[in-house]
Enzyme design. Structure first.
Site, PDB file in Angstrom:
ATOM      1  N   SER A  74       0.826  -1.245   0.235  1.00  9.91           N
ATOM      2  CA  SER A  74       0.033  -0.116  -0.032  1.00  9.91           C
ATOM      3  C   SER A  74       1.075   1.166  -0.184  1.00  9.91           C
ATOM      4  O   SER A  74       0.247   2.512   0.012  1.00  9.91           O
ATOM      5  CB  SER A  74      -1.027   0.021   1.169  1.00  9.91           C
ATOM      6  N   ASN A  76      -9.068  -0.835  -0.409  1.00  9.36           N
ATOM      7  CA  ASN A  76      -8.263  -0.761  -1.495  1.00  9.36           C
ATOM      8  C   ASN A  76      -9.014  -0.523  -2.877  1.00  9.36           C
ATOM      9  O   ASN A  76      -8.395  -0.055  -3.942  1.00  9.36           O
ATOM     10  CB  ASN A  76      -7.733  -2.226  -1.514  1.00  9.36           C
ATOM     11  N   GLY A 131       2.308  -0.676   4.308  1.00  9.18           N
ATOM     12  CA  GLY A 131       2.002  -1.549   3.280  1.00  9.18           C
ATOM     13  C   GLY A 131       2.255  -2.969   3.735  1.00  9.18           C
ATOM     14  O   GLY A 131       3.233  -3.176   4.436  1.00  9.18           O
TER      15      GLY A 131
END
Length: 401
Positions: free
Chosen positions: A107, A208, A348
């Site tokens: 991420s 997401n 992430g």
């Protein structure tokens, strides 16, 4: 029941994944490596074992009691820059983690995507508070999801209420068949076959799906893929030589640690280095290095990539429920530091790798990586965040101290 979340923001409110206590017998000492030359910071001279003792202890813990195979932290402060490594890059060959490693950043892709969208806003090609329906007509609809009511800003700030597509992927399909190609539109349709979490703009929940749509927005507006635009607008101008936006390529370019997962507390480590990144797409497919991540975030917060108006919008955060009072802007997190001020960055997690990166306005930088995710311990989560925080708050000791 094992739950899979490939790209996460652990220090805010994202769910744990494939949880379980880990014990890994492999141990190694902490080593200091040289970072590639950087015109913006002088190299760190030969280091003694007394340098960064708290950070070294955290890295040692990450690769022993916390259960991770290997770990890395790269930092820059007023004294210079350094890379600390611990553990192994390959549990079979026992090779050490290299200071110049590349790895999947999960991420941490999101700040790159948000930056491109905000550049398009600055160019007058995208309106931040326009509905996504304007740019992707007919894409966001069904089961109460309505692109006419969701703005571009809400996609970037996780206030859209859109379901997260990763909540509905079968973990055995992703981990068991890591080379599978995923179509972005199919992943969006998977998310939109479920009802939204809340009405747009009324709450915050990490999704997401919003960044898959942001990638589609970039392609619709520019006529090029989000990866093409990231390369043209960010990677090439900043000379990020270890940063890549893969499409279907399952390999990681350059020297890199193997990536591992653990499906449950009693399962052995599984090597998942080879992965088709289309499962993450614009929400988390990129590959980078600690040096490149530090350089990118430093350039971002100091206005080298965005115009002042768009940078202010990116850094305008909203609360997320983080225990430390952190907030989320547009693809960028903020967290207060114990030494004062704010850390700006992102974290992430993607199959094989957990990462976190942050910088401060006064020029301090830090990026951490561990090559186990998901299936990491709570202790690894805590110590990864602590490593970056410690790196940002710890000055290199003066000679003789």
């Amino acid at each position: 029941m094992i739950t899979l979340k490939l790209t996460t923001c652990k220090r805010i409110t994202c769910n744990r994944v494939l949880t379980g206590l880990l014990v890994l017998a492999t141990t190694a000492g902490v080593a200091l490596g040289a970072q590639p030359d950087d015109a913006h910071a002088r190299p760190n001279p030969a280091a003694s074992s007394a340098e960064y003792p708290h950070l070294r202890a955290l890295l040692q813990r990450l690769t022993t009691t916390d259960g991770g195979p290997g770990a890395l932290v790269a930092l820059r402060n007023r004294s210079g820059r350094a890379v600390l490594t611990s553990g192994v890059a390959d549990v079979r060959r026992h090779t050490p983690v290299r200071a110049d490693s590349t790895f999947r950043i999960g991420s941490m892709t999101k700040p790159f995507v948000a930056t491109v969208v905000l550049q398009l806003v600055g160019e007058g090609r995208v309106v931040l508070d326009a509905p996504i329906e304007r740019y992707l007509p007919g894409v966001v609809h069904g089961h109460g999801n309505d692109g006419r009511k969701i703005t571009v800003r809400q996609l970037l700030q996780h206030t859209s209420g859109l379901p997260d597509y990763l909540d509905y992927l079968k973990p055995q399909d992703v981990i068991g068949k890591p080379l599978t190609h995923y179509n972005t539109r199919d992943l969006v349709r998977l998310a939109l076959s479920h009802r939204p979490s809340f009405a747009p703009g009324t709450d915050w929940r990490y999704s997401n799906t919003g960044y898959l749509l942001a990638g589609m927005l970039i392609e619709r507006v520019t006529g090029h893929t989000y990866g093409h635009e990231i390369r043209r607008r960010i990677i090439e101008p900043l000379h990020l030589r270890q940063t890549f936006v893969p499409v279907d390529a399952a390999n990681i370019p350059g020297p890199h640690p193997r990536g591992y997962v653990r499906k449950d507390k009693d399962a052995p480590l599984k090597d998942t280095t080879a992965l088709n990144p289309t499962v993450a797409g614009a929400s988390g497919a990129m590959i980078s290095s600690a040096a490149d991540m530090n350089r990118f975030l430093d350039a971002l917060v100091h206005g080298r990539l965005l115009r002042p108006a768009q940078l202010r919008q990116m850094m305008k955060t909203r609360p997320t429920g983080s225990p430390d009072g952190g907030g989320y802007g547009l693809g960028l997190e903020s967290h207060p530091l114990p030494c004062g001020g704010l850390a700006w960055g992102h974290d992430g997690g993607i199959v094989g790798y957990q990462t976190t990166s942050a910088v401060t306005i006064d020029g301090r930088q830090a990026t951490a990586m561990a090559n186990l995710y998901p299936g990491e311990t709570d202790a690894q989560d805590t110590d990864m965040a602590a490593a970056v925080q410690t790196a940002l708050c710890t000055a290199r000791p003066a000679p003789g101290h």
